[in-house]
Motif scaffolding. Structure first.
Motif, short mmCIF file in Angstrom:
data_model
loop_
_atom_site.label_atom_id
_atom_site.label_comp_id
_atom_site.label_asym_id
_atom_site.label_seq_id
_atom_site.Cartn_x
_atom_site.Cartn_y
_atom_site.Cartn_z
N ALA A 120 -1.59 2.14 -42.88
CA ALA A 120 -2.66 1.97 -41.89
C ALA A 120 -2.51 2.98 -40.76
N GLY A 121 -1.28 3.15 -40.28
CA GLY A 121 -1.05 4.10 -39.20
C GLY A 121 -1.36 5.52 -39.60
N GLU A 122 -1.02 5.89 -40.82
CA GLU A 122 -1.28 7.25 -41.28
C GLU A 122 -2.78 7.52 -41.39
N ARG A 123 -3.53 6.54 -41.90
CA ARG A 123 -4.98 6.72 -41.99
C ARG A 123 -5.60 6.89 -40.61
N TRP A 124 -5.12 6.07 -39.65
CA TRP A 124 -5.64 6.20 -38.29
C TRP A 124 -5.24 7.54 -37.68
N SER A 125 -4.01 7.98 -37.93
CA SER A 125 -3.54 9.26 -37.41
C SER A 125 -4.35 10.42 -37.99
N ASP A 126 -4.63 10.37 -39.30
CA ASP A 126 -5.44 11.42 -39.91
C ASP A 126 -6.85 11.44 -39.32
N PHE A 127 -7.37 10.27 -39.03
CA PHE A 127 -8.69 10.20 -38.39
C PHE A 127 -8.65 10.86 -37.01
N LEU A 128 -7.60 10.60 -36.23
CA LEU A 128 -7.51 11.20 -34.90
C LEU A 128 -7.36 12.71 -34.96
N VAL A 129 -6.77 13.23 -36.02
CA VAL A 129 -6.71 14.69 -36.19
C VAL A 129 -8.12 15.26 -36.29
N ARG A 130 -8.97 14.60 -37.06
CA ARG A 130 -10.35 15.06 -37.17
C ARG A 130 -11.12 14.81 -35.86
N ALA A 131 -10.79 13.72 -35.17
CA ALA A 131 -11.42 13.47 -33.88
C ALA A 131 -11.05 14.55 -32.87
N ARG A 132 -9.81 15.04 -32.96
CA ARG A 132 -9.41 16.11 -32.05
C ARG A 132 -10.23 17.37 -32.31
N GLU A 133 -10.56 17.63 -33.55
CA GLU A 133 -11.38 18.81 -33.86
C GLU A 133 -12.76 18.67 -33.20
N ALA A 134 -13.32 17.47 -33.27
CA ALA A 134 -14.61 17.24 -32.60
C ALA A 134 -14.45 17.40 -31.08
N ALA A 180 -19.95 4.37 -38.22
CA ALA A 180 -19.61 3.27 -39.13
C ALA A 180 -19.35 3.78 -40.55
N GLU A 181 -20.08 4.79 -40.96
CA GLU A 181 -19.88 5.35 -42.30
C GLU A 181 -18.54 6.08 -42.37
N VAL A 182 -18.19 6.79 -41.31
CA VAL A 182 -16.88 7.45 -41.26
C VAL A 182 -15.76 6.41 -41.34
N ALA A 183 -15.92 5.31 -40.62
CA ALA A 183 -14.91 4.26 -40.65
C ALA A 183 -14.75 3.69 -42.05
N ARG A 184 -15.86 3.40 -42.71
CA ARG A 184 -15.80 2.83 -44.06
C ARG A 184 -15.14 3.80 -45.03
N ARG A 185 -15.49 5.06 -44.91
CA ARG A 185 -15.02 6.06 -45.88
C ARG A 185 -13.56 6.46 -45.65
N GLU A 186 -13.14 6.57 -44.39
CA GLU A 186 -11.84 7.15 -44.10
C GLU A 186 -10.77 6.12 -43.75
N LEU A 187 -11.16 5.01 -43.14
CA LEU A 187 -10.17 4.05 -42.68
C LEU A 187 -9.91 2.92 -43.67
N LYS A 188 -10.96 2.55 -44.43
CA LYS A 188 -10.87 1.62 -45.55
C LYS A 188 -10.54 0.19 -45.13
N ASP A 189 -9.52 -0.02 -44.33
CA ASP A 189 -9.16 -1.37 -43.90
C ASP A 189 -10.20 -1.88 -42.90
N PRO A 190 -10.79 -3.06 -43.11
CA PRO A 190 -11.80 -3.57 -42.18
C PRO A 190 -11.27 -3.78 -40.77
N ARG A 191 -9.98 -3.97 -40.63
CA ARG A 191 -9.43 -4.14 -39.29
C ARG A 191 -9.39 -2.79 -38.56
N LEU A 192 -9.06 -1.72 -39.28
CA LEU A 192 -9.15 -0.39 -38.66
C LEU A 192 -10.58 -0.04 -38.33
N THR A 193 -11.51 -0.45 -39.21
CA THR A 193 -12.92 -0.23 -38.92
C THR A 193 -13.33 -0.95 -37.64
N ALA A 194 -12.89 -2.21 -37.50
CA ALA A 194 -13.19 -2.97 -36.29
C ALA A 194 -12.59 -2.30 -35.06
#
Length: 514
Positions: A120-134, A180-194
């Protein structure tokens, strides 16, 4: 020395006023309400104090820069700031909870793995890497520079697009879609989505429609940290007001501006409701979206696109329903300053907040629980002050008639408001066991009708989530605060003030600090 009239005493307006006064201008602020600070409000009763606007400060560098540039006293010499750790505790519908440390990427990764399971932490960390690019792609145009005249180029979402296989095996980027689509596709866990969607909701955005660039919201908080001033967020507004007074800014309260005077095609002053006029060489308007055109009676025609971009998204933003709880019993030493108790059914909640209903809360809404460890918020150590808040539609049974800016008034509870307060309290029990038994009294503070949470400007979606420029079509008239570029939020209001001051001092061709 120019005469500058500032309409409103919100944080962005005061930030601009202080900077302009230091630059040698004579600045007069006209506020229709009885106090300053705009949305940075505080409710006090019987020795208890509650923040009823922003609960924490992010990007404190904005206000550090403001205080350095407007005097020799730094921010920390007039406001005692401390980092909140953990930054937030999140309680999910299945009962799991995660306490996220302040401004620590590695700490957040470990906390999410511990609470939600390995990976879970790695998926969130990978997401933040892409967020940093934005963030890197939009930081200057959305935070440090006046809105570009060709703002349409910011209509493309800066969040990294997902590669897709196209014709003949070639790879082409696909649009990232809404958050919401990014959350579903990249985070997968509904708690990370929340977790992700709660950041959007806190800023008044619908995760189903807001562009993926809203990923910068958790990135900003988890990178730069969450801070709290001793005495509550109102202490920051007090310090800024005192800084303005020290720089000879003049304030008039109870002074509603009814017209911006325009002479020879240029802003030339303001007219108050009592009929008096104040001449000015420049006018700075710190107003809610949509109010400025009504004040421009001398500037016809005022075209509809003068308030573009962003007003359509602003109108649909939710308000904030707040419940202040005075509790008997001390605050536990290990209590989190902020806990987010997530909705039992996010789809039902979003339909209630952003649908066409009457603003009713769902049975188990997302509730933010603030429990500051601040002696100034309670009469003694045997009591605790807790603030609950949830997003609601800004119209309907839970809203009140519009109130004067900056005022926090307690009202008798209507049946609908009482039921909503009960639901917030019940949900908050996941953060404070035995909460109901500890309540001495409560104050329910619904949003004023039409009063929306103002989120920051975001790129993407054709520019619909941008805000109107600080420089208007009328020479000598500028817009400041959450209703203008770079949007809402405490830090963004301070940036807005810096941009307006920069344009006035350096000229309309100024492109921002280098």
């Amino acid at each position: 020395m120019a005469r500058i009239a500032v309409i409103g005493a919100g944080m962005g307006a005061m930030a601009a006023a202080a900077r302009l006064a230091v630059a040698g201008h004579r600045v007069a602020v006209y506020e229709r309400g009885a106090t300053y600070g705009g949305a940075v409000r505080r409710f006090e009763r019987a020795g208890f104090g509650f923040d009823t606007g922003p609960g924490l400060l992010h990007l404190p560098a904005v206000y550090r820069d403001l205080f350095v540039k407007t005097g020799r006293e730094p921010l920390e010499s007039v406001v005692e700031l401390s980092q909140v750790d953990p930054a937030a505790r999140h309680v999910f519908p299945d009962g799991t909870a995660a306490s996220l440390p302040n401004a620590s990427r590695a700490g957040v990764l470990a906390a999410l793995d511990d609470a939600l399971g390995a990976g879970a932490g790695e998926r969130w960390s990978d997401f933040l890497v892409r967020a940093r690019e934005a963030w890197d792609r939009t930081r200057r145009p959305l935070l440090e520079e006046p809105l570009w005249s060709d703002w349409q180029v910011l209509g493309r979402d800066p969040y990294p697009a997902e590669p897709k296989r196209g014709l003949f095996g070639r790879r082409r980027p696909a649009a990232p879609g809404p958050l919401a689509e990014v959350a579903r596709r990249e985070l997968k866990d509904p708690r990370l989505t929340a977790l992700l969607e709660s950041y959007a909701l806190a800023y008044g955005f619908d995760p189903r429609t807001v562009p993926a660039s809203a990923a910068v919201l958790p990135y900003m908080e988890q990178t730069f940290g969450s801070w709290y001033p001793r005495g509550g967020m109102r202490a920051l507004a007090d310090a800024l007001y005192e800084r303005c007074l020290a720089r000879k800014v003049e304030f008039t309260f109870g002074a509603e501006v009814t017209r911006v005077v325009v002479a020879d095609g240029r802003a030339a002053g303001v007219e108050l409701r009592d009929g008096t006029c104040a001449d000015a060489d420049t006018v700075v308007a710190g107003l809610a979206p949509g109010r400025l055109p009504a004040l421009l009676k001398d500037a016809e025609p005022w075209r509809a696109d003068d308030v573009r971009p962003g007003t359509d998204a602003e109108r649909r933003a939710p308000g904030r329903f707040t419940v202040c709880l005075a509790l008997r019993g001390p605050r536990p030493a290990d209590a989190a300053h902020r806990t987010v108790v997530h909705a039992a059914d996010r789809a039902v909640e979003l339909a209630a907040v952003f649908g066409q209903g009457q603003g009713a809360l769902c049975d188990r809404p997302t509730v933010t629980v603030l429990r500051p460890d601040d002696p100034g918020s309670r009469p003694d150590d045997g009591h605790e002050a807790v603030t609950l808040s949830a997003a609601v539609a800004p119209y309907g049974d839970l809203a009140l008639p519009p109130a004067a800016d900056g005022e926090v008034a307690e009202h008798g509870e209507t049946p609908a408001q009482a039921a909503a307060a009960d639901r917030l309290t019940e949900a908050a029990g996941a953060a404070i066991p035995g909460l109901r038994e500890r309540v001495l009294w409560r104050a329910v503070l619904p949003p004023a009708e039409g009063e929306s949470v103002r989120g920051p400007a975001l790129a993407g979606d054709g520019g619909r989530f941008l805000r109107p420029a600080n420089r208007t079509r009328i020479p000598g008239l500028y817009a400041v605060g959450g209703g203008s570029h770079p949007g809402g939020g405490l830090a963004h209001a301070g940036m807005s003030g810096a941009l307006v001051a920069g344009l006035i001092v350096n000229g309309d061709d100024w492109r921002g600090s280098q």
